[in-house]
Design a protein around this motif. Structure first.
Motif, PDB file in Angstrom:
ATOM      1  N   VAL A  32      -5.367   7.336  -8.004  1.00  0.00           N
ATOM      2  CA  VAL A  32      -3.988   6.919  -8.270  1.00  0.00           C
ATOM      3  C   VAL A  32      -3.087   7.743  -7.350  1.00  0.00           C
ATOM      4  O   VAL A  32      -3.263   8.970  -7.246  1.00  0.00           O
ATOM      5  CB  VAL A  32      -3.592   7.174  -9.740  1.00  0.00           C
ATOM      6  CG1 VAL A  32      -2.112   6.875  -9.960  1.00  0.00           C
ATOM      7  CG2 VAL A  32      -4.455   6.350 -10.693  1.00  0.00           C
ATOM      8  N   HIS A  69      -1.897  -0.159  -1.550  1.00  0.00           N
ATOM      9  CA  HIS A  69      -2.633  -1.316  -2.062  1.00  0.00           C
ATOM     10  C   HIS A  69      -3.685  -1.779  -1.058  1.00  0.00           C
ATOM     11  O   HIS A  69      -4.830  -2.073  -1.427  1.00  0.00           O
ATOM     12  CB  HIS A  69      -1.635  -2.442  -2.363  1.00  0.00           C
ATOM     13  CG  HIS A  69      -2.262  -3.669  -2.909  1.00  0.00           C
ATOM     14  ND1 HIS A  69      -3.023  -3.671  -4.070  1.00  0.00           N
ATOM     15  CD2 HIS A  69      -2.256  -4.952  -2.476  1.00  0.00           C
ATOM     16  CE1 HIS A  69      -3.447  -4.892  -4.319  1.00  0.00           C
ATOM     17  NE2 HIS A  69      -3.002  -5.693  -3.363  1.00  0.00           N
ATOM     18  N   ALA A  75      -3.631   1.836  -8.208  1.00  0.00           N
ATOM     19  CA  ALA A  75      -2.411   2.162  -8.945  1.00  0.00           C
ATOM     20  C   ALA A  75      -1.585   3.240  -8.270  1.00  0.00           C
ATOM     21  O   ALA A  75      -2.113   4.111  -7.574  1.00  0.00           O
ATOM     22  CB  ALA A  75      -2.777   2.629 -10.357  1.00  0.00           C
ATOM     23  N   THR A 103      10.292  -0.180 -10.097  1.00  0.00           N
ATOM     24  CA  THR A 103       9.186  -0.936 -10.685  1.00  0.00           C
ATOM     25  C   THR A 103       9.379  -2.431 -10.465  1.00  0.00           C
ATOM     26  O   THR A 103       8.447  -3.129 -10.057  1.00  0.00           O
ATOM     27  CB  THR A 103       9.110  -0.647 -12.194  1.00  0.00           C
ATOM     28  OG1 THR A 103       8.911   0.759 -12.361  1.00  0.00           O
ATOM     29  CG2 THR A 103       7.952  -1.393 -12.836  1.00  0.00           C
ATOM     30  N   LYS A 107       6.687  -4.560  -8.315  1.00  0.00           N
ATOM     31  CA  LYS A 107       5.940  -5.640  -8.975  1.00  0.00           C
ATOM     32  C   LYS A 107       6.256  -6.990  -8.327  1.00  0.00           C
ATOM     33  O   LYS A 107       5.397  -7.859  -8.263  1.00  0.00           O
ATOM     34  CB  LYS A 107       6.235  -5.687 -10.481  1.00  0.00           C
ATOM     35  CG  LYS A 107       5.693  -4.511 -11.296  1.00  0.00           C
ATOM     36  CD  LYS A 107       4.212  -4.219 -11.093  1.00  0.00           C
ATOM     37  CE  LYS A 107       3.269  -5.261 -11.635  1.00  0.00           C
ATOM     38  NZ  LYS A 107       1.832  -4.832 -11.491  1.00  0.00           N
ATOM     39  N   LEU A 113      -0.707  -4.525  -7.646  1.00  0.00           N
ATOM     40  CA  LEU A 113      -0.758  -3.057  -7.671  1.00  0.00           C
ATOM     41  C   LEU A 113      -0.247  -2.582  -9.032  1.00  0.00           C
ATOM     42  O   LEU A 113       0.857  -2.937  -9.451  1.00  0.00           O
ATOM     43  CB  LEU A 113       0.129  -2.496  -6.549  1.00  0.00           C
ATOM     44  CG  LEU A 113       0.173  -0.969  -6.431  1.00  0.00           C
ATOM     45  CD1 LEU A 113      -1.186  -0.412  -5.969  1.00  0.00           C
ATOM     46  CD2 LEU A 113       1.266  -0.545  -5.450  1.00  0.00           C
ATOM     47  N   LEU A 114      -1.077  -1.799  -9.730  1.00  0.00           N
ATOM     48  CA  LEU A 114      -0.661  -1.290 -11.041  1.00  0.00           C
ATOM     49  C   LEU A 114       0.409  -0.215 -10.848  1.00  0.00           C
ATOM     50  O   LEU A 114       0.277   0.653  -9.983  1.00  0.00           O
ATOM     51  CB  LEU A 114      -1.846  -0.675 -11.779  1.00  0.00           C
ATOM     52  CG  LEU A 114      -2.944  -1.644 -12.225  1.00  0.00           C
ATOM     53  CD1 LEU A 114      -4.155  -0.852 -12.741  1.00  0.00           C
ATOM     54  CD2 LEU A 114      -2.422  -2.586 -13.309  1.00  0.00           C
ATOM     55  N   VAL A 115       1.440  -0.281 -11.667  1.00  0.00           N
ATOM     56  CA  VAL A 115       2.490   0.739 -11.620  1.00  0.00           C
ATOM     57  C   VAL A 115       2.470   1.515 -12.936  1.00  0.00           C
ATOM     58  O   VAL A 115       2.626   0.940 -14.015  1.00  0.00           O
ATOM     59  CB  VAL A 115       3.882   0.116 -11.388  1.00  0.00           C
ATOM     60  CG1 VAL A 115       4.944   1.211 -11.330  1.00  0.00           C
ATOM     61  CG2 VAL A 115       3.896  -0.694 -10.102  1.00  0.00           C
ATOM     62  N   ILE A 116       2.235   2.809 -12.816  1.00  0.00           N
ATOM     63  CA  ILE A 116       2.218   3.692 -13.979  1.00  0.00           C
ATOM     64  C   ILE A 116       3.565   4.397 -14.038  1.00  0.00           C
ATOM     65  O   ILE A 116       4.068   4.876 -13.017  1.00  0.00           O
ATOM     66  CB  ILE A 116       1.084   4.735 -13.867  1.00  0.00           C
ATOM     67  CG1 ILE A 116      -0.268   4.037 -13.666  1.00  0.00           C
ATOM     68  CG2 ILE A 116       1.046   5.639 -15.106  1.00  0.00           C
ATOM     69  CD1 ILE A 116      -1.431   5.000 -13.423  1.00  0.00           C
ATOM     70  N   ASP A 187       3.076  -1.224 -15.852  1.00  0.00           N
ATOM     71  CA  ASP A 187       1.784  -1.647 -16.377  1.00  0.00           C
ATOM     72  C   ASP A 187       1.207  -0.650 -17.374  1.00  0.00           C
ATOM     73  O   ASP A 187       0.484  -1.032 -18.294  1.00  0.00           O
ATOM     74  CB  ASP A 187       0.792  -1.815 -15.220  1.00  0.00           C
ATOM     75  CG  ASP A 187       1.206  -2.942 -14.296  1.00  0.00           C
ATOM     76  OD1 ASP A 187       1.139  -4.106 -14.726  1.00  0.00           O
ATOM     77  OD2 ASP A 187       1.617  -2.660 -13.147  1.00  0.00           O
ATOM     78  N   THR A 336     -10.793   8.752 -13.366  1.00  0.00           N
ATOM     79  CA  THR A 336      -9.625   8.486 -12.531  1.00  0.00           C
ATOM     80  C   THR A 336      -9.009   9.806 -12.094  1.00  0.00           C
ATOM     81  O   THR A 336      -8.923  10.736 -12.893  1.00  0.00           O
ATOM     82  CB  THR A 336      -8.574   7.689 -13.349  1.00  0.00           C
ATOM     83  OG1 THR A 336      -9.171   6.461 -13.767  1.00  0.00           O
ATOM     84  CG2 THR A 336      -7.332   7.393 -12.536  1.00  0.00           C
TER      85      THR A 336
END
Ligand code: PBG
Length: 350
Positions: A32, A69, A75, A103, A107, A113-116, A187, A336
Motif C-alpha cells: 500500500v 495503479h 491501494a 478521494t 475514484k 485503485l483502492l483508497v484507504i 474504500d 499487507t
C-alpha cells in the motif's frame, strides 16, 4: 570426513534452487502506498527527510495514483494537509475536506485503485494532537494553566501537565470523519488515533449512515514511536506541546498489544495493523499466530528515512536493504505492508 555433515547448502547453490524453496514472497499486491494531499494546483513539494516523497495537490496526486495503479499496487492511503487547522478538526470531517475531495477525484479517475482513508485528527487540529484537548481536572493544574500568559489560546501553550486528551468526545469527531470519507467514496476506513472505543463508534456511525459494507482496517497496535518523525514533517502534524504517550502504546508492551487487537476486533475491525513494523516484528508475529484476520504492518517514515539516508551516503545498498526489510515484515506475518517504498519495490518485482 568421518562425521556426518547436514548439507543445508545444497539448496542454496543457484538462484533457481533458492527461488524454488523460498518460503516468503513479496509481490506488489502486498503493498500500500501512502500519499500526502495538500491544497492548491500543480503542487509537488518534496519532503526533506523523506527523499522521493512529496506533498501533492489533487491534480498531481491523480498522476501519482495512476503510476501506483499501473505498477500493480492495489491501494493507496491518504493523509490530508488542510488549508486551515482548528480545535474541532473541521478539515477532517468537512464534506469538502481535502481527503474527501482527493478521494472523489481519485475514484473518478482510477475506479479500481483502492483508497484507504487514515482517520485521525492530528493533521487537522491546531495543537497537533489526535483528539480533543482539555485542561486537566485538578485544581492545581487549572491554576497553572490560568497563570500562563497564553491561557486565552489554550491549545498552543498548555504545559505537559496541564492538559489531557478527552477520549469520548473525540469519538464523535472520528465517527463524523469516517462517515464523510465513506460518503466521498473511500474504500477502507483506517482509524489511527488510538482513542479507546473508536472502532465501535466508527462502525456504528458507518452502519447508521448506510455504509455497512465499508471495511475498517484498524491501526490496532500503534506504538508511541520516534520513528514517526519524518511523517510529522510531511503531514505537518507534530504535537505543539507534550507527546502522544497517553494514547499511543508503550513500546515495551506485547501483551497489551494483543489486548488492543482483541478489543478492536470485538468492536468490529475487519483488518488489523501493527505500527511501526521493523522494531515490532515480534508483535506482528504474535498477532499472526493469534488472530485469524488480515494483518497489515506499517513501515513508517523513520524506517524509510533511515534506509534512504544510509543509502544516500553509500553506507548500505539501498535497494537490497529495502527488499530485505520488506521480506522480513512479510516473514513475520504481515499480509499487507504500508510503505513509502511501495513504488520502488513494485518496479523491481514487476
Ligand atoms: C496519524 C498518523 C501518524 C502516522 C500515521 N498516521 C503520525 C503519528 O501518529 O504521529 C505515522 C506514519 C509514519 O510515520 O509514516 N496519527
Amino acid at each position: 570426513m568421518s562425521f556426518p555433515i547436514t548439507r543445508l547448502r545444497r539448496l542454496r547453490q543457484s538462484e533457481a534452487l533458492r527461488s524454488m524453496v523460498r518460503e516468503t514472497r513479496l509481490t506488489p499486491e502486498a503493498l500500500v502506498y501512502p500519499l500526502f494531499v495538500c491544497p492548491g494546483e500543480g503542487v509537488r513539494r518534496a519532503i526533506a527527510s523523506m527523499p522521493g516523497v512529496f506533498n501533492f495537490s489533487i491534480d498531481q496526486l491523480i498522476e501519482e495514483a495512476r503510476e501506483v495503479h499501473s505498477l500493480g499496487i492495489p491501494a493507496i492511503i491518504l493523509f490530508g494537509l488542510p488549508d486551515r487547522k482548528d480545535e474541532q478538526a473541521s478539515g477532517a470531517w468537512a464534506e469538502d475536506g481535502i481527503v474527501q475531495r482527493a478521494t472523489r477525484a481519485v475514484k473518478r479517475a482510477i475506479p479500481d485503485l483502492l483508497v484507504i482513508g487514515d482517520v485521525c485528527l492530528c493533521e487537522y487540529m491546531s495543537h497537533g494532537h489526535c483528539g480533543i484537548v482539555k485542561k486537566s481536572g485538578s485544581a492545581g493544574d487549572r491554576t497553572r494553566v490560568t497563570a500562563s500568559p497564553a491561557a486565552a489560546a489554550p491549545s498552543r501553550a498548555l504545559d505537559a501537565e496541564a492538559y489531557e486528551i478527552d477520549n469520548d468526545p473525540t469519538l464523535e469527531i472520528l465517527a463524523r470523519t469516517a462517515v464523510a470519507q465513506a460518503r466521498a467514496g473511500i474504500d477502507i476506513i483506517a482509524p489511527s488515533d488510538m482513542m479507546d472505543g473508536r472502532v465501535a463508534a466508527i462502525r456504528a456511525a458507518l452502519d447508521g449512515a448506510g455504509y455497512q459494507n465499508t471495511p475498517i482496517l484498524s491501526y490496532a497496535a500503534k506504538f508511541a514511536s520516534g520513528f514517526y518523525g519524518p511523517f510529522r514533517e510531511a503531514a505537518d502534524s507534530a504535537p505543539q506541546f507534550g507527546d502522544r504517550r497517553s494514547y499511543q502504546m508503550d513500546g515495551a508492551n506485547l501483551r497489551e498489544a494483543m489486548r488492543e487487537i482483541e478489543t478492536d476486533l470485538a468492536e468490529g475491525a475487519d483488518m488489523i495493523m501493527v505500527k511501526p513494523a521493523m522494531p515490532y516484528l515480534d508483535v506482528i508475529s504474535a498477532a499472526r499466530e493469534r488472530f485469524d484476520v488480515p494483518l497489515a504492518a506499517y513501515q513508517v517514515s523513520g524506517e524509510y528515512a533511515m534506509i534512504q539516508a544510509a543509502a544516500q551516503n553509500g553506507w548500505i545498498d539501498g535497494e537490497r536493504v529495502m527488499l530485505e526489510s520488506l521480506i522480513s515484515i512479510r516473514r513475520a506475518g504481515a499480509g499487507t505492508i504500508l510503505t513509502y517504498f511501495a513504488k520502488d519495490a513494485a518496479k523491481i518485482l514487476a
